[in-house]
Design an enzyme around this catalytic site. Sequence first.
Site, PDB file in Angstrom:
ATOM      1  N   ASN A 191       0.619  -1.052  -0.118  1.00 23.42           N
ATOM      2  CA  ASN A 191       0.388   0.222   0.092  1.00 23.42           C
ATOM      3  C   ASN A 191       1.014   1.434  -0.129  1.00 23.42           C
ATOM      4  OD1 ASN A 191      -1.320   1.772   0.301  1.00 23.42           O
ATOM      5  ND2 ASN A 191      -2.472   1.974   2.682  1.00 23.42           N
TER       6      ASN A 191
ATOM      7  N   LYS B 213       0.424   4.331  -0.268  1.00 21.08           N
ATOM      8  CA  LYS B 213      -0.621   5.654   0.149  1.00 21.08           C
ATOM      9  C   LYS B 213       0.024   6.351  -0.530  1.00 21.08           C
ATOM     10  CE  LYS B 213       0.170   3.360   4.845  1.00 21.08           C
ATOM     11  NZ  LYS B 213      -0.005   2.944   6.262  1.00 21.08           N
TER      12      LYS B 213
ATOM     13  N   GLU C 247      -6.578   4.702   7.865  1.00 25.35           N
ATOM     14  CA  GLU C 247      -6.405   6.091   7.734  1.00 25.35           C
ATOM     15  C   GLU C 247      -7.453   6.743   6.974  1.00 25.35           C
ATOM     16  OE1 GLU C 247      -2.492   5.719   5.400  1.00 25.35           O
ATOM     17  OE2 GLU C 247      -1.477   4.519   6.999  1.00 25.35           O
TER      18      GLU C 247
ATOM     19  N   GLU D 182      -4.973  -5.429  11.379  1.00 25.41           N
ATOM     20  CA  GLU D 182      -3.946  -4.448  10.638  1.00 25.41           C
ATOM     21  C   GLU D 182      -4.425  -3.049  12.134  1.00 25.41           C
ATOM     22  OE1 GLU D 182      -2.247  -2.670   6.942  1.00 25.41           O
ATOM     23  OE2 GLU D 182      -3.294  -1.595   7.452  1.00 25.41           O
TER      24      GLU D 182
ATOM     25  N   GLY E 130       2.824   2.487  10.733  1.00 27.36           N
ATOM     26  CA  GLY E 130       3.760   2.949  10.488  1.00 27.36           C
ATOM     27  C   GLY E 130       4.244   3.805  12.057  1.00 27.36           C
TER      28      GLY E 130
ATOM     29  N   SER F 277       3.801  -2.314  10.505  1.00 28.57           N
ATOM     30  CA  SER F 277       4.712  -2.039  10.452  1.00 28.57           C
ATOM     31  C   SER F 277       5.414  -3.390  10.043  1.00 28.57           C
ATOM     32  CB  SER F 277       5.032  -2.149  12.364  1.00 28.57           C
ATOM     33  OG  SER F 277       5.119  -0.536  12.313  1.00 28.57           O
TER      34      SER F 277
HETATM   35  O1  LIG Z   1      -0.982   0.682   6.835  1.00 31.44           O
HETATM   36  C1  LIG Z   1      -0.084  -0.038   7.173  1.00 31.44           C
HETATM   37  C2  LIG Z   1      -0.667  -0.748   5.456  1.00 31.44           C
HETATM   38  O2  LIG Z   1      -1.713  -0.825   4.923  1.00 31.44           O
HETATM   39  C3  LIG Z   1       0.907  -0.316   7.420  1.00 31.44           C
HETATM   40  O3  LIG Z   1       1.682   0.357   7.249  1.00 31.44           O
HETATM   41  P1  LIG Z   1       3.167   0.423   7.797  1.00 31.44           P
HETATM   42  O4  LIG Z   1       3.932  -0.829   6.617  1.00 31.44           O
HETATM   43  O5  LIG Z   1       4.134   1.587   7.348  1.00 31.44           O
HETATM   44  O6  LIG Z   1       3.218   0.603   8.814  1.00 31.44           O
END
Ligand SMILES: O=C(CO)COP(=O)(O)O
Length: 263
Positions: free
Chosen positions: A10, A12, A105, A175, A181, A222
């Site tokens: 992802n 983002k 998010e 998640e 993050g 993470s």
């Molecule tokens: O939200 C995430 C994937 O959709 C996870 O993000 P991170 O791997 O940066 O923690």
Amino acid sequence: MSRSRVIAGNWKMHKTPSEARAFARELLAQLGGAARPEGVEVVLCPSFPALTAVHAEIERSGLGAWVSLGAQDLYWERQGAFTGEVSGPMLADAGCRYVIVGHSERRHLLGESDEWVARKLRAALESGLTPILCVGETLEERRQGLTETVVSRQLETALEGLAAGAVAGVVVAYEPVWAIGTGENATGEEAHRVIDGVIRSRVRARFGEEAAGRLRIQYGGSVNPANIGEFMAYPSIDGALVGGASLKVDSFTAIVAAGRRAT
Ligand SMILES: O=C(CO)COP(=O)(O)O
């Protein structure tokens, strides 16, 4: 265990279309240069403006049998006066096979409700897209011991009223919001407990053994090359939804390689 694993990146709100194209080219060259990890599917989820560029790179690479394009969101109507929104048929036509719905998010920064997520999930299925349904508790909810309650509510609202056959084709991503993050991942055991003890068992109770057996459930939060093995050691965990570590060729290819099931 016959379920294939899904390792999804992802991206983002990272990478412009030209950056995404260059990155995808390099990533696909690296993935294509190594043996395909058995039973692993890869999904790349760039931002909307980069979808067609990344799709073209997947086609060019010849890896389309196991590398797919995914979007990060969709709207539930097929078309109409919905400024700024993107529909399932648009995504399918742009080459997407997957779409993320209900990412935390969007739930927490943009106020998406469980009901909106449910509508989006249906819209994805109606457009022939495989939804990656994200569920997970916040730190506060975890501290209050509400993980099971929150995850069950998000899951059951999203799947409510679907046929068992449709549920079997969904990908769920567990998640935990506190792990996204932050560099603070759940342990493999914690992820397994929610994935098997809550998500798969709820699906089994509501939709039956077959749907529960086919449903693929990822862990996200993470994930990196150093900890992916801890998650993939559990047969119940069918892959990963990767944020930050999907933005670098080396870390993402290492995670993909680790996705194969131990034989
Ligand atoms: O939200 C995430 C994937 O959709 C996870 O993000 P991170 O791997 O940066 O923690």
